[in-house]
Structures are given as C-alpha cells and as structure tokens.
Design a protein around this motif. Structure first.
Motif, PDB file in Angstrom:
ATOM      1  N   HIS A 115     -95.670  54.604  56.479  1.00 60.18           N
ATOM      2  CA  HIS A 115     -96.644  54.610  57.684  1.00 60.18           C
ATOM      3  C   HIS A 115     -97.192  56.077  57.836  1.00 60.18           C
ATOM      4  CE1 HIS A 115     -94.504  50.760  58.059  1.00 60.18           C
ATOM      5  NE2 HIS A 115     -95.588  50.460  58.799  1.00 60.18           N
ATOM      6  N   ARG A 167     -93.973  50.149  68.211  1.00 50.76           N
ATOM      7  CA  ARG A 167     -94.339  49.443  66.883  1.00 50.76           C
ATOM      8  C   ARG A 167     -93.244  49.708  65.832  1.00 50.76           C
ATOM      9  NH1 ARG A 167     -99.568  50.761  68.839  1.00 50.76           N
ATOM     10  NH2 ARG A 167     -99.481  52.681  67.407  1.00 50.76           N
ATOM     11  N   LEU A 193     -90.671  47.615  63.392  1.00 56.64           N
ATOM     12  CA  LEU A 193     -90.686  47.275  61.735  1.00 56.64           C
ATOM     13  C   LEU A 193     -89.429  47.967  61.316  1.00 56.64           C
ATOM     14  CD1 LEU A 193     -94.112  49.149  61.475  1.00 56.64           C
ATOM     15  CD2 LEU A 193     -93.570  46.738  60.927  1.00 56.64           C
ATOM     16  N   GLY A 236     -89.645  53.430  55.181  1.00 56.97           N
ATOM     17  CA  GLY A 236     -90.604  52.884  56.051  1.00 56.97           C
ATOM     18  C   GLY A 236     -91.463  54.150  56.748  1.00 56.97           C
TER      19      GLY A 236
END
Length: 273
Positions: free
Chosen positions: A217, A192, A196, A213
């Motif tokens: 997350h 995942r 991204l 990023g």
C-alpha cells in the motif's frame, strides 16, 4: 564508547577506515536518548553532533503560529549535525528525539577536526549530505502526488527499517503534523489499514502486523528511498583516481577558498570551546 553497542552499528561510522574511527573513538559518548528529548532549538549554537544507533531523531521547522512540520528524521543511516560541516554553527531548526534509543555523541570541534583532515569522513559526510537532499526533494514530490494512505505506509516502513521493534510510540496528532494533514485524515487512513490487517493502533502505539501489507500500500517513493539509503554514501563521490589529489585539496567543496573559510570557522569554534 561501549563494546555492548558498538559505534559501527551506525552506517557512517561503520564505513570509516579503522585508523579514522580509532581517532574518533575517544570523543564518542554513548547516550540513551528519550522520546521528545530536545537536542537543540532554533537559533542555538550546535555543540554536538549525534550518530544514531537505535534512536530515531527528528528535525522540525517551527512556524510563526507555533505549528511544527517535520523536515527529516534520522536513524542509524546518518548523522544529526551535518550543518556543522557546512560552516553553519547555529541551528535553523529544532532537533528532538522521535524514538527512544541509543546514539553516539561527539563534540562539534572534534567532528570538524576529523572532517578537515580531508579523509574518508569528509567524503562520507558529503555523500550523506547529497542523499539527504535527494530524500527531501523526493518527499516534496511524494507529498504532492501520493495519497495519505500511501505516504503513511511509506513513513511506517521507514521507521520499521530504522528501529529494532515492530511497535512504535506515536500519536495520531503527531503523525498528522509529520505528514502535514489533519488528525481526522490520519484516523481514517489508520482505520482502513487496520481493516486490512496491516497494523493495529491503540492508545498512541502502533503495532506493525504485516510488512508485506505496508509495502503493497506504500507509494513507489519508499523503494526509491530504500535503495538510496542502502547505497553507501561514499559511492556518490567516486571520482577517477587522477582527480583524488585535487579533491583532497578542496575542489570538491566548491574550491580552495571555500575550504579555507570553513577551516577558519572551525578554528574559531575550537577557540570558543
């Protein structure tokens, strides 16, 4: 001791007054530590303490069935061997090298000799111990309440903060053991994050492509841990000036009798050495 990689790149050594650091310098040995190198095993006498500079060290607990679980990893913010200052001279866990790099090593007797001078090193290491306890407690809460993807991002950010490269050598099996999950779970979380554009994983190496990023997350625990690590360990022990003489006498370490017992333990260690 090397001028090319000064010991002050370790945060604890950098916080020492010049006089205290000067006393320790002749006893500090710069080493290149290799990934997976064993520093001590459970039950062994702890002969050395390590101040990481660019290396990252790992403390693991081994279960009866042979499985391992990482308790803590240590970078340039800290020290491997803090238990020596708590009168524990035999390891209750396994310590190894997680990431290849440099660290300064000092003999147990030399570290304790400076610690029991009741100077700045004592205050720093006690403050650092409190930070470690806070970190372990927060990790336990994080493991209970946050998703695998969040915890993976938090872990990668911690490694990024400690290292000098955006590329880490670590298998998905190893990450599963660190995070306490099955390899399949790590594989899915990595997939995942790759979609991204946060990271790229290939053959046991992960390249971190976007710090923003990762932070987006990661769970809230990362920012909490980052603030605690950035805060000088000595600040945790600030007391009013009128208490300083009593603190140096040993009240900070649970009373004079405890300090006397620890000094005696150090003397026995020095004699054994």
């Amino acid at each position: 001791m090397s001028s090319l990689i000064p010991p002050q790149r370790n945060h604890l050594l950098a916080a020492l007054p010049p006089a205290e650091l000067a006393r320790m310098l002749p006893h500090l040995q710069l080493l290149t530590l290799q990934r997976k190198q064993m520093l001590h095993r459970c039950g062994e006498r702890i002969a050395y303490a390590y101040f990481p500079v660019t290396a990252v060290l790992s403390i693991d607990y081994i279960l009866e069935n042979g499985d391992t679980a990482e308790i803590l990893n240590i970078g340039r913010e800290g020290l491997l061997g803090i238990s020596l200052c708590m009168a524990t001279h035999h390891a209750v866990e396994r310590a190894s090298v997680h990431t290849t790099g440099y660290a300064y090593r000092i003999g147990a007797a030399q570290l304790l000799s400076e610690f029991y001078r009741n100077g700045q090193l004592m205050r720093l290491l006690l403050g650092y111990t409190q930070q470690r306890l806070n970190r372990i407690s927060l990790s336990a809460i994080c493991n209970r309440h946050h998703s695998l993807e969040q915890r993976l991002c938090r872990y990668l950010l911690e490694m990024l903060d400690r290292g000098t490269s955006r590329e880490l050598e670590c298998t998905q099996e190893a990450l599963g053991a660190i995070l306490g999950v099955r390899r399949e779970g790590v594989t899915e979380a990595v997939r995942r994050l790759q979609l991204l554009g946060v990271l790229h994983w290939s053959r046991g190496r992960v390249r971190l492509l976007s710090r923003a990023g990762l932070e987006a997350h990661a769970c809230e625990c990362y920012q909490v841990l980052r603030k605690q690590t950035a805060r000088p360990a000595i600040a945790l022990l600030d007391l009013p000036a009128h208490l300083l003489p009593e603190r140096r006498a040993g009240l900070l370490v649970s009373g004079r009798r405890v300090v006397a017992e620890r000094r005696r333990s150090w003397q026995l260690l020095a004699e054994a050495s």
